[in-house]
Write an enzyme that holds these catalytic residues in place. Structure first.
Site, short mmCIF file in Angstrom:
data_model
loop_
_atom_site.label_atom_id
_atom_site.label_comp_id
_atom_site.label_asym_id
_atom_site.label_seq_id
_atom_site.Cartn_x
_atom_site.Cartn_y
_atom_site.Cartn_z
N ASP A 1 0.85 -1.24 0.09
CA ASP A 1 0.23 0.01 0.02
C ASP A 1 0.83 1.34 -0.06
OD1 ASP A 1 -3.31 0.30 0.81
OD2 ASP A 1 -1.95 2.09 1.21
N ASN B 1 -25.55 -6.66 -4.46
CA ASN B 1 -25.73 -5.11 -3.70
C ASN B 1 -26.89 -4.34 -4.04
OD1 ASN B 1 -23.45 -5.73 -1.95
ND2 ASN B 1 -22.35 -4.26 -3.16
N LEU C 1 -35.55 -6.85 5.67
CA LEU C 1 -36.76 -6.11 5.87
C LEU C 1 -36.83 -5.38 7.22
CD1 LEU C 1 -39.27 -8.68 4.45
CD2 LEU C 1 -38.36 -6.63 3.47
N ALA D 1 -36.77 -1.90 8.60
CA ALA D 1 -36.93 -0.24 8.21
C ALA D 1 -36.19 0.46 9.15
CB ALA D 1 -38.41 -0.04 8.15
N CYS E 1 -20.03 0.39 0.22
CA CYS E 1 -20.37 -0.42 -1.02
C CYS E 1 -21.70 -0.13 -1.35
CB CYS E 1 -20.15 -1.85 -0.45
SG CYS E 1 -18.56 -2.45 -0.11
N LYS F 1 -22.59 3.52 -3.34
CA LYS F 1 -21.72 3.99 -4.35
C LYS F 1 -21.74 2.82 -5.52
CE LYS F 1 -17.67 1.26 -3.75
NZ LYS F 1 -16.99 0.43 -4.68
#
Length: 446
Positions: free
Chosen positions: A30, A218, A260, A262, A270, A273
């Site tokens: 990195d 997603n 499900l 709410a 993730c 975008k």
């Protein structure tokens, strides 16, 4: 095997540590010197259950190293690409610059082996469909014996180690050139031999299918979450209780109860975008109408944040000068990730409207202090709620879900609880003397 992992953020660092746990010799690379120094010392730079122990074990064993020096990836048999693909500034599409730089680094620093054996580049980053073939062509043009596969990740923050070491599926996207695809498959099979032996399902496909799998998954999850939040809007308008509605429809095995729940909507690095990049790519391919529904999915999700702010304002008769205790600021529990966190967005909106905030979070206070030093971040729930005009549960950490309403009743200025995740028992809080407000639940105690 000798493996390199390019990019040591959340995805890359976890993958590197897990590959070392499987017995491979792994080097993570990195450009962030501080991050690399922490990882090399066996110090986790982010909060993720089980990861610190895994990281320390890998570093101590000598199988896991981290560096900023790209020359140390020269003899790797597999290069995994785990860099970020953030949303482009001011656009919906994904920024592919980090992936392209990773490929450039691999091409420059990979040594050609004496036996001429090919080196596999395996992409794990979430990318627009069509990227893998473009990268494969670029690798071929280098003149070195590269193979490319797309091997998408399916990590859930809070469960990343489990999802890597005991995945619910492994996906290979391989070249349409059968011989080259088989070579790539053999290398991945060797890498994941222990996981495959344990029975992890394997799906083998071409490049486009593998690229679509993650964004399709997603998008489906985001759609399911936004659907139940749309039902919450209807429940608010009619006096219904969305939690009972979700329970009832969830018994239908064609629908299922997962996702499900709410509340204030989805966030993180993730889902938001990825669905936007998916829409952008569909437009580039001339099939934007196929994903038009995702625009409403995104819009519903953002409206939940508006609703939480409006609910707080209605509950205490205005926000200016009022003290609000915010319980949880990360986008989900068991992480310190603030990326596109609905809780943080709501806190920012409350602050902009004049509220005084006391924010408590089990993991994210240091990150929040860096980003918003003006926010008060007490160490305990008791300190946060002291003198509060409202208490808002915005991230369902276990300690907040299990909070005893009677124990903090005497500390607040007004006993108002706003359950942004619909995780509290309304009757329990009502019986303890609180005014309870949920998302799509009204003030019902049933």
């Amino acid at each position: 095997m000798r493996i390199s992992v390019i990019g040591c953020g959340y995805l890359g660092a976890v993958h590197a540590a897990c590959m070392a746990e499987l017995g491979h010799e792994v080097v993570g690379i990195d450009v962030d010197e501080r991050k690399v120094a922490d990882l090399a010392a066996g110090v986790a730079p982010f909060h993720e259950p089980r990861f610190p122990e895994l990281l320390a074990r890998g570093v101590e064993s000598g199988r896991l190293t981290f560096t900023t020096d790209p020359s140390l990836i020269a003899d790797a048999q597999i290069h995994f690409i785990g860099v970020g693909t953030p949303q482009q500034q001011g656009r919906l599409g994904a920024d592919m610059s980090y992936v392209d730089q990773a490929i450039a680094t691999i091409i420059e620093h990979t040594a050609v082996r004496e036996d001429g054996a090919p080196v596999l580049v395996a992409g794990k980053s979430t990318v627009p469909v069509g990227t893998a073939q473009r990268l494969a062509d670029r690798l071929d043009a280098s003149g070195k014996p590269f193979l490319l596969a797309w091997n998408p990740e399916f990590l859930r923050e809070g469960y990343a180690v489990k999802d890597t070491l005991h995945p619910d599926r492994i996906v290979y996207g391989l070249s349409d050139d059968v011989a080259r695809g088989e070579q790539a498959k053999l290398l991945l099979d060797e890498c994941y031999a222990k996981l495959l032996a344990e029975g992890s399902p394997l799906v083998v496909s071409n490049y486009p299918t593998a690229e679509l799998v993650k964004v399709a998954a997603n998008s489906f999850l985001a759609t399911k979450i936004s659907f139940i939040n749309a039902m919450a809007e209807l429940c608010d308008a009619t006096g219904g209780d969305v939690t009972r509605l979700a329970e009832a429809i969830g018994y239908d095995d064609r629908i299922g109860s997962k996702f499900l729940q709410a509340g204030i909507g989805f966030g993180g690095g993730c889902l938001p975008k990825d669905i936007r990049a998916f829409m952008a790519r569909a437009g580039e391919l001339g099939v934007d109408e196929a994903l038009t529904f995702l625009r409403e999915v995104d819009a519903i999700n953002l409206r939940r944040r508006d609703r939480a702010v409006a609910l707080a304002e209605e509950a205490i008769g205005g926000l200016g000068g009022r003290r609000i205790a915010v319980l949880g600021i990360t986008f989900k529990p068991d992480t310190d990730d603030l990326r596109d966190s609905p809780a943080l967005d709501i806190a920012n909106r409350l602050w902009d409207r004049g509220a005084r905030l006391a924010i408590v979070d089990p993991a994210a206070a240091p990150r929040l202090n860096e980003r918003r030093p003006e926010f008060e971040t007490p160490a305990t729930v008791e300190q946060a709620v002291a003198g509060a005009d409202a208490v808002m549960v915005l991230t369902p950490w276990k300690e907040f879900v299990e909070l005893d309403p009677e124990s903090i009743r005497g500390l607040v200025n007004q006993p108002v609880i706003i359950d942004g995740r619909n995780v509290l028992d309304p009757r329990r809080w009502h019986d303890a003397g609180w005014r309870y407000f949920g998302m799509g639940r009204g003030v019902s105690v049933w």
